[in-house]
Design an enzyme around this catalytic site. Structure first.
Site, PDB file in Angstrom:
ATOM      1  N   GLY A   1       0.821  -1.204   0.000  1.00  0.00           N
ATOM      2  CA  GLY A   1       0.000   0.000   0.000  1.00  0.00           C
ATOM      3  C   GLY A   1       0.846   1.240   0.000  1.00  0.00           C
ATOM      4  O   GLY A   1       2.065   1.190  -0.215  1.00  0.00           O
TER       5      GLY A   1
ATOM      6  N   MET B 298       1.831   3.171   2.399  1.00  0.00           N
ATOM      7  CA  MET B 298       2.822   3.335   3.456  1.00  0.00           C
ATOM      8  C   MET B 298       3.861   2.228   3.483  1.00  0.00           C
ATOM      9  O   MET B 298       4.802   2.287   4.260  1.00  0.00           O
ATOM     10  CB  MET B 298       2.135   3.432   4.815  1.00  0.00           C
TER      11      MET B 298
ATOM     12  N   VAL C 112       3.657  -5.571   3.349  1.00  0.00           N
ATOM     13  CA  VAL C 112       3.542  -6.510   4.463  1.00  0.00           C
ATOM     14  C   VAL C 112       3.964  -7.894   3.985  1.00  0.00           C
ATOM     15  O   VAL C 112       3.530  -8.354   2.920  1.00  0.00           O
ATOM     16  CB  VAL C 112       2.104  -6.548   5.011  1.00  0.00           C
TER      17      VAL C 112
ATOM     18  N   ASP D 154      -5.688   7.962   9.471  1.00  0.00           N
ATOM     19  CA  ASP D 154      -5.627   7.420   8.107  1.00  0.00           C
ATOM     20  C   ASP D 154      -6.538   6.197   7.988  1.00  0.00           C
ATOM     21  O   ASP D 154      -6.173   5.199   7.385  1.00  0.00           O
ATOM     22  CB  ASP D 154      -4.185   7.052   7.755  1.00  0.00           C
TER      23      ASP D 154
ATOM     24  N   PRO E 178     -10.605   1.566   4.069  1.00  0.00           N
ATOM     25  CA  PRO E 178     -10.910   0.133   3.969  1.00  0.00           C
ATOM     26  C   PRO E 178      -9.675  -0.761   3.976  1.00  0.00           C
ATOM     27  O   PRO E 178      -9.729  -1.869   4.514  1.00  0.00           O
ATOM     28  CB  PRO E 178     -11.665   0.035   2.641  1.00  0.00           C
TER      29      PRO E 178
ATOM     30  N   ASP F 187      -2.519  -0.205  11.455  1.00  0.00           N
ATOM     31  CA  ASP F 187      -1.703   0.994  11.251  1.00  0.00           C
ATOM     32  C   ASP F 187      -1.942   2.098  12.268  1.00  0.00           C
ATOM     33  O   ASP F 187      -1.704   3.270  11.983  1.00  0.00           O
ATOM     34  CB  ASP F 187      -1.877   1.564   9.833  1.00  0.00           C
TER      35      ASP F 187
END
Length: 527
Positions: A19, A21, A24, A139, A142, A157
């Protein structure tokens, strides 16, 4: 050869998510022999500065202290010392067996009504816990919500957006999905202001999308999405999906109120508004395990335990009336003559009472009460005291919402003057109050005065922020549209034409924002 982080976490061959940021990876903790998730944080040029590293670790430590079933457990946070991820910051957290709400909506488009309410209500429960500990997500969207296979919602997050200031967060999200983040940002966040109810606005955007499959505000450019968040009303949900209950639509639209004080007062209140619609939860094949689980067994018993003992007042109960020396009680909890000095607690109770009155559209009563409280508090604490400023801001916003534009303009004008003396004339709040004053003058039909205020504000903003700042661009567009709205089309075309030329210089003639401005100019010239 497998990649090992910190001589402990062996990464899976392929990452499981990516994403704005970061990305994963599933991993195995070799020391404790358990499965975990490792999130690497993305930075421009992958070179975080030392201050950012320290802030990231500090905020990660705060997040790790959160003890709620709706927040993944944080196991570790540090910076990679060597290898292919050298220098990257990372989080090690609980690995969730589930699906993101982003993917869930894409799969079902839209979600069953009961499930949309259930996900939103569970998110409110997490936010109520976090906000009680002064943690704001900032932030929520979905992709940051996971629906576990047992039906529980995990909010991801927490702490990342807190650890990164506004400029750094903007640079990071701009790397990949700026518009995706803007689509869930509260109006006040564009002004650099964040509070707990900013998370509730983001939740309103999420709920709207879950119920309709669409965003409340969308567009081809960042400017169009930002304009929608700041100035437009979303399409009624029941126009897009008639089977949504009217009450649930009202909750969603209240969460999406432009002014924070018009939203639910807290995440706990939003939970109570959503809970009645958590009914008729159909199967979600592939997403939810069928049948009761040990987690359900545990939760069902917990749910039967009284939440508040009968003799303990609720946090959101109306403030008790006080009795003064003459025996007369003030209905707003701040009766005249009741005490010589006013406390911070008095101000908090008065603001809550005003919020309740405003939610019932009793704007005159709310404004009258806050006027009295602000005058009394100003006498004892000073007009520039932070708590008094908070009351005065509430008063100005209630006056604006209630349509008392003349008093609202005066209130915003005084706020701007007092904060300019206290904090300097070039702060974000001073600029915002000046803009709000101009908006009130425009609503009163005082167009020349409104334009004068906006142009003066534009001069100061350009001096402080520069000509290419997005807030300056938005203000220039607002001036051009106001000129068009009052029939001064030649001036409007000149202002918007100059703006289009600047944007073309920055982004090129094919940029969507440039094309939109030229289309607006063509419409004006035809009028």
């Amino acid at each position: 050869m497998a990649i090992v982080i910190a001589d402990r976490y062996t990464l899976d061959p392929v990452h499981i998510g990516k994403g704005g940021m970061g990305e994963v990876w599933g991993a195995t903790d070799r020391r404790l022999r358990r499965r975990v998730a490792v999130k690497f944080i993305r930075f421009p040029d992958d070179e975080p500065d030392p201050d950012l590293v320290r802030r990231f670790v500090r905020e990660s430590q705060l997040t790790a202290r959160m003890d709620h079933p709706g927040v993944p457990v944080i196991h570790d946070a540090a910076q990679v010392g060597d290898g292919p991820f050298q220098g990257r910051l990372y989080l090690v957290m609980q690995l969730i067996d589930g699906i993101s709400v982003d993917d869930l909506v894409a799969e079902h488009d839209p979600l069953p009504i009961g499930w949309a309410a259930a996900i939103a209500a569970q998110t409110c429960a997490v936010l109520a816990y976090a906000h009680g500990r002064k943690l704001i997500h900032r932030d929520l969207k979905p992709s940051n919500l996971m629906l576990a296979r047992d039906g529980g919602v995990k909010v991801l997050d927490f702490g990342l957006a807190v650890a990164l200031d506004a400029s750094e967060r903007s640079r990071i999200t701009r790397t990949n999905q700026t518009v995706g983040t803007l689509a869930y940002m509260a109006p006040e966040q564009f002004r650099g202001e964040v509070e707990a109810r900013s998370d509730l606005y983001a939740l309103g955007c999420v709920l709207y999308r879950m119920l309709t499959g669409e965003l409340p505000f969308d567009g081809p450019t960042e400017a169009s999405v930002m304009h929608g968040q700041l100035y437009e009303k979303p399409a009624p949900i029941r126009d897009l999906r008639p089977d949504v209950p009217a009450g649930l639509e009202a909750v969603a639209l209240r969460l999406l109120a432009k002014q924070p004080q018009d939203r639910p007062a807290s995440a706990a209140e939003a939970y109570r508004l959503l809970e009645p619609y958590v009914t008729a939860l159909p199967e979600l094949p592939g997403a939810i395990d069928q049948g009761p689980t040990p987690w359900h067994m545990y939760a069902q018993v917990v749910g039967r335990i009284p939440a508040v003992p009968p003799d303990v007042p609720r946090d959101d109960a109306p403030p008790a009336s006080r009795t003064g020396a003459d025996g007369a009680g003030g209905h707003d909890g701040i009766g005249a003559g009741a005490r010589e000095e006013i406390s911070a607690g008095d101000l908090v109770r008065a603001r809550r009472q005003a919020e309740r009155l405003a939610r019932e559209s009793r704007y005159g009563e709310a404004a009258g009460m806050l006027t009295r409280v602000a005058e009394e508090a100003g006498t004892h604490l000073g007009d520039g005291h932070s708590d008094v400023i908070g009351v005065r801001i509430d008063l100005a916003n209630i006056l604006l919402t209630g349509g008392n534009y003349a008093r609202a303009a005066a209130a915003f004008h005084r706020l701007a003057e007092d904060l300019a003396r206290r904090d300097g004339p070039d702060t974000d709040l001073v600029f915002e109050f000046r803009r709000q004053e101009a908006t009130c003058h425009a609503a009163l039909g005082e167009s020349d005065l409104a334009l004068d205020r906006l142009r003066g504000l534009l001069t100061d903003q350009m001096r402080v922020r520069g000509r290419d700042d997005d807030r300056v661009t938005a203000l220039r567009e607002q001036i051009g549209l106001l000129l068009h709205g009052i029939g001064r089309n030649d001036e409007a075309v000149k202002v918007l034409g100059e703006l289009a030329a600047d944007l073309e210089r920055r982004h090129g003639p094919a940029a969507p924002a440039v094309r939109e401005l030229h289309a607006t100019i063509r419409r004006i010239t035809r009028d």
